[in-house]
Design a protein around this motif. Structure first.
Motif, PDB file in Angstrom:
ATOM      1  N   GLY A   5     -13.546  -4.334   0.216  1.00  0.00           N
ATOM      2  CA  GLY A   5     -12.616  -4.600  -0.871  1.00  0.00           C
ATOM      3  C   GLY A   5     -11.595  -3.501  -1.103  1.00  0.00           C
ATOM      4  O   GLY A   5     -10.659  -3.686  -1.883  1.00  0.00           O
ATOM      5  N   TRP A   6     -11.747  -2.369  -0.447  1.00  0.00           N
ATOM      6  CA  TRP A   6     -10.783  -1.282  -0.613  1.00  0.00           C
ATOM      7  C   TRP A   6      -9.447  -1.669   0.016  1.00  0.00           C
ATOM      8  O   TRP A   6      -9.391  -2.335   1.056  1.00  0.00           O
ATOM      9  CB  TRP A   6     -11.285  -0.009   0.073  1.00  0.00           C
ATOM     10  CG  TRP A   6     -12.286   0.772  -0.727  1.00  0.00           C
ATOM     11  CD1 TRP A   6     -13.405   0.299  -1.337  1.00  0.00           C
ATOM     12  CD2 TRP A   6     -12.263   2.188  -0.970  1.00  0.00           C
ATOM     13  NE1 TRP A   6     -14.090   1.316  -1.960  1.00  0.00           N
ATOM     14  CE2 TRP A   6     -13.410   2.482  -1.744  1.00  0.00           C
ATOM     15  CE3 TRP A   6     -11.410   3.217  -0.611  1.00  0.00           C
ATOM     16  CZ2 TRP A   6     -13.701   3.782  -2.160  1.00  0.00           C
ATOM     17  CZ3 TRP A   6     -11.694   4.503  -1.023  1.00  0.00           C
ATOM     18  CH2 TRP A   6     -12.825   4.781  -1.796  1.00  0.00           C
ATOM     19  N   ILE A   7      -8.370  -1.215  -0.631  1.00  0.00           N
ATOM     20  CA  ILE A   7      -7.027  -1.406  -0.092  1.00  0.00           C
ATOM     21  C   ILE A   7      -6.548  -0.043   0.417  1.00  0.00           C
ATOM     22  O   ILE A   7      -6.434   0.909  -0.350  1.00  0.00           O
ATOM     23  CB  ILE A   7      -6.046  -1.945  -1.153  1.00  0.00           C
ATOM     24  CG1 ILE A   7      -6.625  -3.200  -1.821  1.00  0.00           C
ATOM     25  CG2 ILE A   7      -4.682  -2.205  -0.524  1.00  0.00           C
ATOM     26  CD1 ILE A   7      -6.929  -4.335  -0.869  1.00  0.00           C
ATOM     27  N   CYS A   8      -6.293   0.029   1.709  1.00  0.00           N
ATOM     28  CA  CYS A   8      -5.939   1.312   2.337  1.00  0.00           C
ATOM     29  C   CYS A   8      -4.600   1.205   3.062  1.00  0.00           C
ATOM     30  O   CYS A   8      -4.218   0.132   3.535  1.00  0.00           O
ATOM     31  CB  CYS A   8      -7.014   1.734   3.331  1.00  0.00           C
ATOM     32  SG  CYS A   8      -8.685   1.823   2.663  1.00  0.00           S
ATOM     33  N   LEU A   9      -3.934   2.333   3.186  1.00  0.00           N
ATOM     34  CA  LEU A   9      -2.706   2.426   3.959  1.00  0.00           C
ATOM     35  C   LEU A   9      -2.811   3.626   4.875  1.00  0.00           C
ATOM     36  O   LEU A   9      -3.107   4.740   4.428  1.00  0.00           O
ATOM     37  CB  LEU A   9      -1.489   2.578   3.037  1.00  0.00           C
ATOM     38  CG  LEU A   9      -0.165   3.001   3.711  1.00  0.00           C
ATOM     39  CD1 LEU A   9       0.288   1.941   4.722  1.00  0.00           C
ATOM     40  CD2 LEU A   9       0.921   3.233   2.663  1.00  0.00           C
TER      41      LEU A   9
END
Length: 312
Positions: A5-9
């Motif tokens: 569920g983490w949003i990473c860039l």
């Protein structure tokens, strides 16, 4: 799936360390946005992530263009309801230039080498951090990682490289001061020598350009270097650390995190600890035989490492 569920860039993730980090974050369950300038290589990375069962969103973004960066973060904000959990500042465009100008002093190179090395690195890292921090602060959590190197501590390659890496380290330290009360952490990460595609091309290949030739000892270090995914393994473990905020503002080598979390590289090898006296002795021709008698737990304080500069 520790980062489910983490949003990473991850910026600059079409190859090398950035690609390796994206692969590991996605394997941990995160949704990973990746950037680069070339659609072909970005899609290849995204395909590899998908084949491993992860989720990757490739975005063409020139990190030297402020408008591109702003549009990138606006897209993530809209698609993820304002959420961003992790930013890895990795975009870098100076490797080829560094090796093509190998051996030249700063006054012997065109001044524009500064921009080549530090615009797609240092400057874009700061701009990305501004936009990411706005999203993270609003939610009271997040992690920003600057990919740096030992060049921030001692001379390595050339003047613009070292100054840029030292600034990346300082940026993480100072951002941590301002972010601490907002629940957002910032750190700088030094990978060890990494056997990336460009290192193979410009350092290890028999066809490497003559101007890129480096000492045989350093070449051996790269030949036995970390995999591009090693930094990703370290970042995944760091991100899920329950005491993350106590680590904010620090500079870590990959070997530091390997020791902290008991992890190995993805190929099963231990992550080399370049601060141990044992390793340092192996780099000194006349006393290298002593390394077999030295315990591996004896380490040099990091601030003393520049004293050994002439041996590398």
């Amino acid at each position: 799936m520790s980062l489910s569920g983490w949003i990473c860039l991850v910026t600059g993730a079409s190859r090398g360390i950035g690609k390796g980090i994206a692969l590991q974050l996605s394997e941990a369950g995160a949704i990973v946005y990746i950037t680069g300038r070339q659609e072909k290589t970005l899609k290849e990375t995204a395909t590899e992530v998908d084949e491993r069962g992860g989720k990757c969103i490739p975005v063409i973004c020139d990190s030297t263009k402020d408008d591109d960066i702003e549009k990138l973060f606006e897209r993530i904000k809209q698609e993820q309801d304002g959420r961003m959990d992790l930013l890895v500042n990795n975009a870098y465009a100076g490797v080829q230039t560094i090796f093509e100008n190998g051996g030249k002093k700063f006054w012997e190179t065109d001044p524009s080498i500064w921009d080549t090395i530090n615009n797609t690195g240092l400057r874009s890292h700061y701009i990305c951090s501004v936009y990411a921090a706005r999203m993270m602060v609003a939610r009271g959590q997040g992690l920003i990682v600057n990919i740096s190197s030992m060049g921030g501590l001692q001379y390595l390659f050339n003047v613009p490289y070292g100054v840029g890496k030292a600034a990346c380290d300082r940026m993480a330290i100072d951002m941590a001061v301002e972010l601490r009360k907002r629940g957002v952490a910032a750190v700088s990460l030094w990978p060890g020598p990494v056997k990336t595609e460009l290192i193979t091309q410009f350092v290890l290949s028999n066809d490497a350009p003559q101007e890129a030739k480096i000492p045989s000892q350093l070449k051996d270090v790269f030949a036995n270097g970390e995999t591009p995914e090693c930094s990703g393994v370290c970042i995944v473990n760091l991100a899920k650390d329950k005491n993350l905020m106590s680590l904010s503002g620090k500079i870590f080598m990959t070997c530091d995190l390997a020791r902290r979390y008991g992890i190995r590289d993805v190929d099963g090898r231990p992550i080399e600890d370049f601060t141990t006296l044992k390793f340092l002795l192996t780099q000194m021709p006349y006393v290298s035989w002593l390394s077999s008698f030295v315990p591996s737990f004896i380490r040099m304080p990091r601030f003393l490492l520049p004293l050994l500069n002439n041996h590398f």
